[in-house]
Design an enzyme around this catalytic site. Structure first.
Site, mmCIF file in Angstrom:
data_model
loop_
_atom_site.group_PDB
_atom_site.id
_atom_site.type_symbol
_atom_site.label_atom_id
_atom_site.label_comp_id
_atom_site.label_asym_id
_atom_site.label_seq_id
_atom_site.Cartn_x
_atom_site.Cartn_y
_atom_site.Cartn_z
ATOM 1 N N SER A 46 0.929 -1.247 -0.087
ATOM 2 C CA SER A 46 0.037 0.119 -0.089
ATOM 3 C C SER A 46 0.867 1.322 -0.007
ATOM 4 C CB SER A 46 -0.785 -0.006 1.374
ATOM 5 O OG SER A 46 -0.328 -0.135 2.471
ATOM 6 N N ASP A 84 5.545 -6.857 2.451
ATOM 7 C CA ASP A 84 4.899 -7.452 1.179
ATOM 8 C C ASP A 84 5.702 -7.675 -0.136
ATOM 9 O OD1 ASP A 84 2.353 -7.691 1.097
ATOM 10 O OD2 ASP A 84 1.816 -5.634 1.360
ATOM 11 N N LYS A 114 4.982 -11.361 3.179
ATOM 12 C CA LYS A 114 3.461 -11.525 2.792
ATOM 13 C C LYS A 114 3.267 -11.703 1.524
ATOM 14 C CE LYS A 114 0.150 -8.343 3.780
ATOM 15 N NZ LYS A 114 -0.491 -8.100 2.423
ATOM 16 N N GLU A 116 0.079 -12.254 -1.598
ATOM 17 C CA GLU A 116 -1.385 -12.289 -1.594
ATOM 18 C C GLU A 116 -1.937 -13.783 -2.497
ATOM 19 O OE1 GLU A 116 -2.788 -8.583 -3.450
ATOM 20 O OE2 GLU A 116 -1.870 -7.470 -1.868
ATOM 21 N N GLU A 184 -8.959 -9.820 4.133
ATOM 22 C CA GLU A 184 -9.180 -8.515 3.870
ATOM 23 C C GLU A 184 -10.597 -8.391 3.320
ATOM 24 O OE1 GLU A 184 -6.352 -6.122 1.748
ATOM 25 O OE2 GLU A 184 -7.496 -4.411 1.596
HETATM 26 O O1 KIV Z 1 -0.342 -3.415 1.672
HETATM 27 C C1 KIV Z 1 -0.941 -3.184 2.709
HETATM 28 O O2 KIV Z 1 -0.930 -2.417 3.371
HETATM 29 C C2 KIV Z 1 -1.748 -4.488 2.967
HETATM 30 C C3 KIV Z 1 -2.824 -4.516 4.075
HETATM 31 C C4 KIV Z 1 -4.022 -3.568 3.890
HETATM 32 C C5 KIV Z 1 -2.946 -5.967 4.692
HETATM 33 O O3 KIV Z 1 -1.575 -5.649 2.289
#
Ligand code: KIV
Length: 284
Positions: A46, A84, A114, A116, A184
């Protein structure tokens, strides 16, 4: 405080103690999260939107994410840092996914990455990364990196087909070796079903009560412009406060009210005199 570990997160879940996760993208954000005592900091992609100004998370590169991740690592002591992996950095093959995950651990000091999604390809990537020794947080439900394929940024698990797919994906990422899963934009009742079925902690965002919660820092601080997502709660209005502060500064500079004596350095009178004399001698 000792650094948060995966067993400590599991203990929190077992004790019914909510896990607190927040995103951060730089040193001051990480320091604030650390000082507030959060359990986990997510260097979310994000950041592509809230700090780098891209229109979606898709464009951000691994190198850009690594710059953010390194700054966050420098600002944290006890929080567990999750990074991420950006879109395109794991899609080609398991080998590419392992290479990317290892970069986040080696170069940025991430505690986990992380990923997705929960389809068969994603499960294969999770298995490969976990086998390489890198802990994985999975992310199911609304997955912004592939939102176009999901029909846009919309809640998941609201129809029979979508709820069943969500259950399959959540169980799949657990079996593939993820130690935690972000869920989410999912109805609270569906999250409840997932909580019954999973043995790993669920971190919710727009998913009702879960083992923990995550919010985007810039959303909760009220920095993000425009209408926030339904699941965002703003705890401050830092965006407006920042504009007001810069406006006040600009007004004072333009009106001559800043700087005043208290913001200036003093000099010995002889030094000022010497400077003036040097100018005068150069002008002769
Ligand atoms: O990128 C991010 O901030 C996220 C959160 C919304 C979980 O994946």
């Amino acid at each position: 405080m000792p650094r948060m570990t995966i067993p400590m997160l599991n203990e929190k879940r077992a004790a019914g103690e909510p896990i607190v996760m927040v995103t951060a993208y730089d040193y001051p954000g990480a320091r604030a999260a650390e000082r507030a005592g959060v359990d986990m900091v997510l260097v979310g992609d994000s950041g592509a939107q809230v700090v780098l100004g891209y229109s979606s998370t898709v464009a951000v590169t691994t190198d850009e994410m690594l710059v953010l991740a390194k700054a966050v690592r420098r600002g944290t002591e006890s929080a567990f840092v999750v990074c991420d992996v950006p879109f395109g950095s794991t899609e080609v093959s398991d080998a590419q996914a392992v290479e990317t995950a290892v970069r986040f651990v080696k170069e940025a000091g991430a505690d986990a990455v992380k990923l997705e999604g929960g389809n068969q390809d994603r499960l294969s990537r999770i298995r490969a990364i976990v086998s390489a020794g890198v802990p994985v947080v999975a992310h199911v439900g609304l997955t912004p990196q592939t939102a176009t394929a999901l029909g846009g940024l919309r809640a998941q698990g609201r129809t029979v087909e979508s709820a069943v797919r969500l259950v399959e994906e959540a169980l799949g990422v657990q079996e593939a070796g993820a130690f935690c899963v972000v869920v989410e934009a999912v109805p609270a009742e569906v999250t409840e079903v997932l909580r019954e079925a999973l043995r790993i902690p669920i971190i919710g965002i727009g998913a009702g009560s879960a083992d923990g919660q995550v919010l985007v820092l810039h959303d909760l601080l009220g920095i993000t412009e425009g209408r926030p997502a339904k699941f965002v709660k703003r705890y401050a209005a830092i965006g407006e406060d920042t504009v007001a502060a810069i406006t006040a500064y600009a007004d004072e500079v333009r009106g001559g009210a800043f700087p005043t004596a208290e913001h200036q350095y003093a000099a010995a009178p002889e030094a000022v005199e010497a400077a003036a004399q040097r100018i005068a001698s150069r002008e002769r």
